[in-house]
Design a protein around this motif. Structure first.
Motif, PDB file in Angstrom:
ATOM      1  N   THR A  29       0.841  -1.185   0.000  1.00 44.69           N
ATOM      2  CA  THR A  29       0.000   0.000   0.000  1.00 44.69           C
ATOM      3  C   THR A  29       0.879   1.238   0.000  1.00 44.69           C
ATOM      4  OG1 THR A  29      -1.795  -1.083   1.206  1.00 44.69           O
ATOM      5  CG2 THR A  29      -1.771   1.315   1.226  1.00 44.69           C
ATOM      6  N   VAL A  30       0.723   2.052  -1.024  1.00 41.82           N
ATOM      7  CA  VAL A  30       1.442   3.320  -1.127  1.00 41.82           C
ATOM      8  C   VAL A  30       0.423   4.444  -0.977  1.00 41.82           C
ATOM      9  CG1 VAL A  30       2.826   4.828  -2.598  1.00 41.82           C
ATOM     10  CG2 VAL A  30       3.258   2.367  -2.590  1.00 41.82           C
ATOM     11  N   GLY A  31       0.635   5.308   0.000  1.00 39.59           N
ATOM     12  CA  GLY A  31      -0.221   6.459   0.200  1.00 39.59           C
ATOM     13  C   GLY A  31       0.303   7.646  -0.589  1.00 39.59           C
ATOM     14  N   LEU A  32      -0.547   8.243  -1.418  1.00 37.35           N
ATOM     15  CA  LEU A  32      -0.206   9.444  -2.176  1.00 37.35           C
ATOM     16  C   LEU A  32      -0.994  10.593  -1.556  1.00 37.35           C
ATOM     17  CD1 LEU A  32       1.302  10.691  -4.606  1.00 37.35           C
ATOM     18  CD2 LEU A  32      -0.739  10.185  -5.982  1.00 37.35           C
ATOM     19  N   VAL A  33      -0.286  11.507  -0.911  1.00 42.97           N
ATOM     20  CA  VAL A  33      -0.930  12.511  -0.066  1.00 42.97           C
ATOM     21  C   VAL A  33      -0.630  13.909  -0.592  1.00 42.97           C
ATOM     22  CG1 VAL A  33      -1.176  13.361   2.292  1.00 42.97           C
ATOM     23  CG2 VAL A  33      -0.623  10.961   1.884  1.00 42.97           C
ATOM     24  N   GLY A  34      -1.643  14.769  -0.570  1.00 44.42           N
ATOM     25  CA  GLY A  34      -1.464  16.157  -0.969  1.00 44.42           C
ATOM     26  C   GLY A  34      -2.803  16.855  -1.009  1.00 44.42           C
TER      27      GLY A  34
END
Length: 260
Positions: A43-48
């Protein structure tokens, strides 16, 4: 182990046109030099924040936007080389769970239709297997078979999101892109959906690209976190490293706004 999804120096730009002949006067760099990978089962979280380019990146991965430059490989193959059958298989392997579960479901379709329309179209099941397949999908997301003949308006927001997740699972994907999948839900329901996604990751051997504006959402779900700001990845590392020792001022701001 090679990455399931590998993005290398990806640029997705939109032209700025103006003048009498609508000439291109520049470009909006929605995604600017992004490199990112997702390993099988990770699981890769892409945050912004909104407008930073997260959704444009997801749309480019899904072949809904054409990149200006850079490469995307899936399971070691450059997706730009795919012919139509390979594109079809690729789209089956990647599924999306959107922010608004009610808008994502056709109000005129029963839950049975919503869950089985895609696998029927792809030839994965027959009409005779339709109800059994839908029952199994509902069971996977914690709903009973009595839901099959009902319509989306009969369910709560959390239940509708469970149905959307079940629909995404119907094509047996390898990577699930969750685009703000819990941001419209109440806090208690949000926790339940996150726990469900964590369980499904194990039982279905899924990888996730989890897109959100809230670092607290991915705290207990992500293995790695990438922070996106103005189209670029400004910080990237293990979830523990990014959350406990953030380096970039923008990451620190996000942590503060998330109450972490």
């Amino acid at each position: 182990m090679q990455p399931l999804l590998q993005i290398t120096d990806l640029n997705t730009w939109y032209p700025i046109r103006g003048g009498l002949f609508s000439r291109t006067r520049g470009h909006v760099h929605a995604v600017n030099g992004v490199s990112l990978s997702v390993m099988p089962g990770e699981t890769v979280g892409l945050v912004g924040e909104s407008g930073c380019g997260k959704t444009t990146l997801a749309r480019t991965i899904l072949l809904l936007e054409h990149p200006h430059s850079g490469t995307i490989t899936f399971d070691g193959t450059d997706i730009s080389t795919f012919d139509e059958p390979a594109r079809r298989a690729y789209r089956r392997a990647l599924q999306v769970v959107f922010q608004d579960p009610f808008a994502a479901l056709n109000p005129r379709h029963t839950i049975l239709d919503a869950l089985t329309e895609a696998p029927l179209a792809h030839g994965l099941i027959t009409r005779r297997q339709q109800r059994d397949t839908a029952r199994a999908l509902l069971h996977d997301v914690g709903l009973g078979p009595e839901a099959l003949d009902r319509y989306p308006h009969a369910f709560s927001g959390g239940q509708r999101q469970r149905i959307c997740i079940a629909r995404a699972l119907a094509l047996k994907p390898r990577l699930l892109i969750c685009d703000e999948a819990v941001s419209a839900l109440d806090l208690s329901v949000r926790a339940q959906i996150l726990n469900l996604l964590a369980d499904l990751r194990q039982s279905h051997n899924l990888a996730y690209l989890f897109i959100t504006h809230d670092l607290s959402v991915v705290r207990h779900l992500a293995d790695r976190i990438a922070v996106m700001y103005r189209g670029e990845i400004v910080e990237h590392g293990s979830a523990t490293t990014v959350l406990d020792t953030p380096k970039h001022p923008y990451t620190q701001t996000l942590l503060h706004s998330s109450g972490l």
